[in-house]
Write a protein that holds these residues in place. Sequence first.
Motif, PDB file in Angstrom:
ATOM      1  N   GLU A  80      47.658  42.813  39.645  1.00  0.00           N
ATOM      2  CA  GLU A  80      47.920  43.826  40.323  1.00  0.00           C
ATOM      3  C   GLU A  80      46.770  44.596  41.185  1.00  0.00           C
ATOM      4  N   ARG A  81      45.522  44.391  40.340  1.00  0.00           N
ATOM      5  CA  ARG A  81      44.366  45.158  40.744  1.00  0.00           C
ATOM      6  C   ARG A  81      43.161  44.147  40.959  1.00  0.00           C
ATOM      7  N   SER A  82      43.699  42.794  41.324  1.00  0.00           N
ATOM      8  CA  SER A  82      42.533  41.608  41.402  1.00  0.00           C
ATOM      9  C   SER A  82      41.458  41.979  42.448  1.00  0.00           C
ATOM     10  N   ASP A  83      41.969  42.573  43.453  1.00  0.00           N
ATOM     11  CA  ASP A  83      40.945  43.114  44.794  1.00  0.00           C
ATOM     12  C   ASP A  83      39.702  43.975  43.987  1.00  0.00           C
ATOM     13  N   GLN A  84      40.070  44.750  42.940  1.00  0.00           N
ATOM     14  CA  GLN A  84      38.740  45.171  42.393  1.00  0.00           C
ATOM     15  C   GLN A  84      38.176  44.756  41.021  1.00  0.00           C
ATOM     16  N   ILE A  85      38.747  43.554  40.688  1.00  0.00           N
ATOM     17  CA  ILE A  85      38.108  43.012  39.674  1.00  0.00           C
ATOM     18  C   ILE A  85      37.131  41.614  39.802  1.00  0.00           C
ATOM     19  N   ASN A  86      36.009  41.490  39.761  1.00  0.00           N
ATOM     20  CA  ASN A  86      35.413  40.451  40.076  1.00  0.00           C
ATOM     21  C   ASN A  86      35.529  39.162  39.347  1.00  0.00           C
ATOM     22  N   ASN A  87      35.748  39.502  37.978  1.00  0.00           N
ATOM     23  CA  ASN A  87      35.565  38.198  37.012  1.00  0.00           C
ATOM     24  C   ASN A  87      36.992  38.743  36.242  1.00  0.00           C
ATOM     25  N   ALA A  88      38.068  38.000  36.484  1.00  0.00           N
ATOM     26  CA  ALA A  88      39.263  38.346  35.825  1.00  0.00           C
ATOM     27  C   ALA A  88      39.341  37.547  34.476  1.00  0.00           C
ATOM     28  N   GLY A  89      38.754  36.561  34.238  1.00  0.00           N
ATOM     29  CA  GLY A  89      38.755  35.959  33.008  1.00  0.00           C
ATOM     30  C   GLY A  89      37.901  36.500  32.069  1.00  0.00           C
ATOM     31  N   GLY A  90      36.644  37.034  32.385  1.00  0.00           N
ATOM     32  CA  GLY A  90      35.683  37.871  31.676  1.00  0.00           C
ATOM     33  C   GLY A  90      36.349  39.117  31.183  1.00  0.00           C
ATOM     34  N   TYR A  91      37.242  39.666  32.162  1.00  0.00           N
ATOM     35  CA  TYR A  91      37.814  41.179  31.877  1.00  0.00           C
ATOM     36  C   TYR A  91      38.860  40.815  30.893  1.00  0.00           C
ATOM     37  N   LEU A  92      39.496  39.844  30.812  1.00  0.00           N
ATOM     38  CA  LEU A  92      40.816  39.535  30.106  1.00  0.00           C
ATOM     39  C   LEU A  92      40.298  39.241  28.722  1.00  0.00           C
ATOM     40  N   ARG A  93      39.075  38.501  28.602  1.00  0.00           N
ATOM     41  CA  ARG A  93      38.496  38.348  27.263  1.00  0.00           C
ATOM     42  C   ARG A  93      38.218  39.678  26.656  1.00  0.00           C
ATOM     43  N   SER A  94      37.440  40.474  27.402  1.00  0.00           N
ATOM     44  CA  SER A  94      37.054  42.011  26.665  1.00  0.00           C
ATOM     45  C   SER A  94      38.339  42.639  26.016  1.00  0.00           C
ATOM     46  N   LEU A  95      39.282  42.559  27.037  1.00  0.00           N
ATOM     47  CA  LEU A  95      40.853  43.178  26.631  1.00  0.00           C
ATOM     48  C   LEU A  95      41.018  42.508  25.342  1.00  0.00           C
ATOM     49  N   THR A  96      41.176  41.107  25.403  1.00  0.00           N
ATOM     50  CA  THR A  96      41.541  40.595  24.086  1.00  0.00           C
ATOM     51  C   THR A  96      40.805  40.925  22.936  1.00  0.00           C
ATOM     52  N   GLU A  97      39.456  41.155  23.056  1.00  0.00           N
ATOM     53  CA  GLU A  97      38.480  41.417  22.094  1.00  0.00           C
ATOM     54  C   GLU A  97      38.893  43.096  21.440  1.00  0.00           C
ATOM     55  N   ARG A  98      39.261  43.846  22.629  1.00  0.00           N
ATOM     56  CA  ARG A  98      39.688  45.160  21.988  1.00  0.00           C
ATOM     57  C   ARG A  98      41.165  45.118  21.377  1.00  0.00           C
ATOM     58  N   ALA A  99      41.691  44.322  21.893  1.00  0.00           N
ATOM     59  CA  ALA A  99      43.209  44.140  21.045  1.00  0.00           C
ATOM     60  C   ALA A  99      42.944  43.517  19.634  1.00  0.00           C
ATOM     61  N   ARG A 100      42.136  42.854  19.716  1.00  0.00           N
ATOM     62  CA  ARG A 100      41.816  42.093  18.270  1.00  0.00           C
ATOM     63  C   ARG A 100      41.370  43.293  17.275  1.00  0.00           C
ATOM     64  N   GLN A 101      40.620  44.208  17.922  1.00  0.00           N
ATOM     65  CA  GLN A 101      40.124  45.262  16.940  1.00  0.00           C
ATOM     66  C   GLN A 101      41.122  46.697  16.771  1.00  0.00           C
ATOM     67  N   GLY A 102      42.348  46.250  17.568  1.00  0.00           N
ATOM     68  CA  GLY A 102      43.255  47.589  17.484  1.00  0.00           C
ATOM     69  C   GLY A 102      42.866  48.667  18.424  1.00  0.00           C
ATOM     70  N   LYS A 103      42.287  48.538  19.331  1.00  0.00           N
ATOM     71  CA  LYS A 103      41.891  49.468  20.450  1.00  0.00           C
ATOM     72  C   LYS A 103      42.252  49.263  21.700  1.00  0.00           C
ATOM     73  N   PHE A 104      43.451  48.444  21.947  1.00  0.00           N
ATOM     74  CA  PHE A 104      43.848  48.190  23.139  1.00  0.00           C
ATOM     75  C   PHE A 104      45.482  48.297  23.419  1.00  0.00           C
ATOM     76  N   SER A 105      45.845  48.787  24.296  1.00  0.00           N
ATOM     77  CA  SER A 105      47.400  48.977  24.518  1.00  0.00           C
ATOM     78  C   SER A 105      47.628  48.857  25.960  1.00  0.00           C
ATOM     79  N   THR A 106      48.947  48.268  26.275  1.00  0.00           N
ATOM     80  CA  THR A 106      49.178  47.991  27.643  1.00  0.00           C
ATOM     81  C   THR A 106      49.789  49.380  28.205  1.00  0.00           C
ATOM     82  N   TRP A 107      50.272  50.205  27.339  1.00  0.00           N
ATOM     83  CA  TRP A 107      50.837  51.638  27.940  1.00  0.00           C
ATOM     84  C   TRP A 107      49.902  52.143  28.932  1.00  0.00           C
ATOM     85  N   PRO A 108      48.652  52.518  28.671  1.00  0.00           N
ATOM     86  CA  PRO A 108      47.747  53.297  29.552  1.00  0.00           C
ATOM     87  C   PRO A 108      47.395  52.425  30.845  1.00  0.00           C
TER      88      PRO A 108
END
Length: 428
Positions: free
Chosen positions: A361-389
């Motif tokens: 939905e915000r792909s026009d504002q994200i240059n590297n979607a893959g790297g961004y997804l990896r960073s969110l995955t790492e946050r989720a692994r640490q229990g610091k990420f939720s899809t609600w916000p």
Amino acid sequence: MQTHISTTPFGRRRVLLGQISSQKAAREMPRDASVQKWHVFQHIREARDLLGATDRALAILNALLSFHPETTLTGDGELVVWPSNELLSARANGMPATTLRRHLAVLVDCGLIIRRDSPNGKRFARKGRGGEIEQAYGFDLSPLVARAAEFRDLAEAVQTEKKAFRVSKEKLTLIRRDIVKMIDVGIEEGVPAPWGRMQIVYRQILAKLPRSAPKQVIDAVCEELQLLWQEIRDTLESFTDSQNQDGNESHFGRHIQNSKPDSYSESEYGSGIKQEAGGTVAESDNIRALPKRELPLGIVLDACPGLAELAEGGAIRHWREFLAAAEKARPMLGISPSAWREAREVMGEQQAAITLAAIYERSDQINNAGGYLRSLTERARQGKFSTWPMIMALLRNKLDAKKMAGEGGGRRLQVSEALLNSLRKPGS
């Protein structure tokens, strides 16, 4: 002196194996068995459909029972009655002779009575010198005594089925009432959800319900309505929970604004991504304070309508269609299979698909979607990420865009003042 007891009918009538079985059961019943004849008749009447008896056949059985002088039928008593067709017809409310014979045959076939025909087919009783009955030819009522327990069990089964049917109808009425009223309150309060689609689905489910529906059909319709009811309830509960999440929803907006790295590739874990993947103690506390239930599909689709363009038919109705559309969006965003696989393993398929839908939905504002997804995955692994916000931030941005456009053009996203307050950035 008692003569031979006949086991076959007079004339051209055939004897059936079922009749032989009824005669055997009557012959082997205990001599001390006894039943109240009208109680047995009541059980037979309640279980008539299971026994194959007709209403007119039961009217004849009622008349036959009236010819037995005793209220109690016993295994060692005389259970043969021998009324003429004229008397039997009179007590069966003037039933015609042809109808009488036809429904007498039904009683015999159902094993409710046994024919004890005389050599010439006449019905009579021979009495001894003391007036006692030595031999009677007519209709034997002994199956009513021999099968009394069976008739009682069948009647109880019918009553149980009727009760279950009544409970199913009550459940259907309650679910229908809940759905209609919850949709009404959702529309009145401006809760963001595809209420029009839910109303259409509700009408489509009810269209499967005929005017006189059997229990199986009612149960099947209730199961479908239950799923719709669950979705609507989760949507409303999620809306009420979101009112207590001030400040949490703004996290995703800040996170996306910082997600425009120019120099690192998807497979690199440079300092930029590590900085993004970090978080304060306050952010971790906010994540733990978020609702534990899953996001309803309707809210996700309102926040990420672009993913529906990739679905079959241009519409998403179930989570499986949502997951399929996310699979199509992944290569379009340039996300590698390894990054997508890792995200699904850490977040789960549904949460990973919601995350990808928000990135799409915000792909026009994200240059590297893959790297961004990896960073969110790492946050989720640490229990610091939720899809609600993420989803709440997207909804807030859509509301802001509508407000700046003066509510002009497109489908209007109606929300209540409570949701506007919950989506408003702290300090704005």
